[in-house]
Motif scaffolding. Structure first.
Motif, mmCIF file in Angstrom:
data_model
loop_
_atom_site.group_PDB
_atom_site.id
_atom_site.type_symbol
_atom_site.label_atom_id
_atom_site.label_comp_id
_atom_site.label_asym_id
_atom_site.label_seq_id
_atom_site.Cartn_x
_atom_site.Cartn_y
_atom_site.Cartn_z
ATOM 1 N N ASP A 186 36.150 1.165 3.845
ATOM 2 C CA ASP A 186 36.343 1.830 2.570
ATOM 3 C C ASP A 186 35.141 2.736 2.280
ATOM 4 O O ASP A 186 34.128 2.288 1.767
ATOM 5 N N MET A 187 35.273 4.007 2.684
ATOM 6 C CA MET A 187 34.158 4.949 2.492
ATOM 7 C C MET A 187 34.654 6.178 1.744
ATOM 8 O O MET A 187 35.721 6.696 2.053
ATOM 9 N N ASP A 188 33.880 6.672 0.798
ATOM 10 C CA ASP A 188 34.216 7.946 0.177
ATOM 11 C C ASP A 188 33.253 9.011 0.709
ATOM 12 O O ASP A 188 32.453 8.740 1.605
ATOM 13 N N SER A 189 33.343 10.218 0.160
ATOM 14 C CA SER A 189 32.530 11.308 0.711
ATOM 15 C C SER A 189 31.035 11.028 0.533
ATOM 16 O O SER A 189 30.213 11.440 1.354
ATOM 17 N N ASP B 29 29.638 7.973 0.649
ATOM 18 C CA ASP B 29 29.280 7.028 1.716
ATOM 19 C C ASP B 29 29.153 7.767 3.043
ATOM 20 O O ASP B 29 28.256 7.487 3.839
#
Lengths: 388, 87
Positions: B40-43, B45
């Motif tokens: 679960d990574m966003d921009s 991260d």
């Protein structure tokens, strides 16, 4: 939104405090929140010892302002406010095992940081975080430290039953309460518009090309700046609906919806977003996300967003029609940026396009103002070099 | 700049991922599937991953190459090439 547990005092009677200083830590189901003080003076008396669960609006301490004699100490109104507002006011996930947190005098001045995951594990395993010394854990308490402490405790006292954690379900309850209230009380209206993001994307790429990786800007940064500026043009979307009337806010404190690892979300504020440079916004956002995911937010950030921005485009959705966080009156959404056919001066061209949305409180504004806001946002994003 | 083996590069990426998503089990990462589908990574991260890899390996990864770091294997191949080019 009713209570929080006072985990730790960072000041003691006789300490000088300055406006904005963090004086205490309150545990909420959104994690630990730093409580700031809004007056400068001397702490006269601590009224709530650490470890106690306190309801919203509870008086925490007495403060003496400059020149005031000891006998005439006054309530820390700022503190009262800080502990009483929405963020710190969320239901506490405290379990009875927290009651034994040592008093201020025994707390080391070097406070170890605790990740939310470690804090959660500590609750599950019944480990008292305050009982761990910095010498054992270093500056940051990890899951491994908690596990070690739990194992040591098991050996010493095998009969201890771990306290079960309901932190996650408490947070779910807080979100449920706020969102249900929103849908019950706020007559939402919804608008959407496609914005040509080609100019801002190209500008950002060339800007980031010049930058070292540590100084690069995320695509959301120019959007934050543009929407903060657009809100200045349409003040009826920026502020609060309180006691049957709209109070607009001169400052734009942009609540950024940030998801938490393991579920749930918070929307703490980036203060005065309209006045900050893109670099400053990036630094602030970095700091905010790091602290959301590392478990330390300040009460003022939780309490005073004047509007919320949600950027679900990250997950690949085209548009998001948000639920307003009361008592705010608007939530702005931005979907993913993708190439789409776009008609420009009679010719169909491929452009980078994103859908911007607005959910707004019809008691405070009308669709006309909302439309004006989205149009202004779109216009500002066509001239990214001016978003400084 | 010391030469880096693929194993060292893989370890650097896994270490960086561990700092971003402490809940993941490094052994469970499928090397050929997109990292962002598994973790679960966003921009934010992802940018931190790039920064961390930059700190460990001393390789500056331009934004237009981000797409080459979608999978663990892809990232190892790309960084191995970049490390070799810097010799």
């Amino acid at each position: 939104m009713e209570a929080g547990t006072l985990v730790e005092w960072l000041v003691r009677p006789g300490d000088e405090v300055k406006r904005g200083q963090v004086v205490a830590v309150v545990e909420t189901q959104k994690g630990a929140v730093d409580v700031e003080i809004w007056e400068t003076g001397t702490v006269d008396q601590i009224l709530v010892e650490s470890g106690r669960k306190v309801p919203v609006g509870e008086l925490l301490a007495l403060l003496r302002t400059a020149g005031e004699p000891v006998a005439g100490a006054q309530d820390i109104s700022g503190l009262q406010e800080a502990a009483g507002v929405e963020a710190a006011s969320v239901l506490s996930g405290a379990s009875p095992s927290r009651a034994g947190i040592p008093p201020v005098s025994r707390i080391s001045p070097v406070r170890p940081r605790v990740s939310p995951s470690a804090r959660k594990l500590a609750e599950e395993l019944g480990v008292e975080i305050a009982s761990l010394s910095v010498a054992e854990t270093g500056a940051e308490i990890s899951r491994a430290d908690i596990e070690r402490a739990a194992q040591a405790a098991m050996k010493a006292q095998p009969a201890i039953q771990p306290a079960s954690s309901d932190w996650q379900s408490q947070m779910r309850k807080a979100i449920a309460a706020a969102m249900a209230r929103s849908k019950r009380e706020i007559p939402h209206y919804y608008l959407a518009t496609d914005i040509d993001m080609s100019a801002v994307s190209a500008w950002l790429s060339s800007e980031n090309l010049k930058r070292n990786v540590t100084r690069r800007l995320l695509p959301v940064i120019p959007c934050m700046k543009a929407l903060a500026l657009a809100l200045r043009e349409v003040p009826e979307l920026n502020g609060f609906w309180i006691d049957g009337a709209f109070r607009s806010s001169a400052a734009v404190h942009l609540g950024m919806a940030i998801s938490m690892r393991g579920g749930g979300l918070v929307a703490p504020a980036i203060h005065d977003a309209d006045k900050k440079s893109l670099d400053q916004l990036m630094a602030d956002l970095r700091d905010l996300i790091t602290r959301v995911r590392g478990g330390r937010l300040r009460s003022s950030e939780m309490n005073d967003p004047t509007v919320t921005f949600t950027n679900l485009g990250e997950q690949g959705v085209d548009g998001v029609f948000g639920v307003i966080y009361p008592p705010q009156v608007a939530i702005i959404g931005l979907g993913k940026t993708s190439e789409k056919p776009w008609v420009d001066q009679g010719a169909v061209v491929a452009r980078k396009v994103a859908t911007a949305t607005l959910a707004a409180d019809h008691r405070a504004s009308d669709g006309h103002s909302g439309g004006l806001f989205l149009a202004t946002l779109g216009k500002l994003l066509q001239e990214p070099e001016r978003l400084r | 700049m010391t030469p880096r083996s693929r194993e060292e590069i893989r370890q650097a990426i896994v270490d960086a991922l561990g700092g971003i998503a402490p809940e993941i089990d490094p052994g469970s990462i499928a090397a050929d599937l997109p990292l962002r589908e598994q973790i679960d990574m966003d921009s934010f991260d992802f940018l931190n991953l790039i920064i961390r890899v930059h700190e460990i390996l001393g390789i500056d990864i331009p934004e237009q190459d981000y797409a080459k770091l979608v999978t663990l294997n892809g990232a190892v191949e790309y960084l191995a090439r970049r490390c070799a080019a810097q010799q």
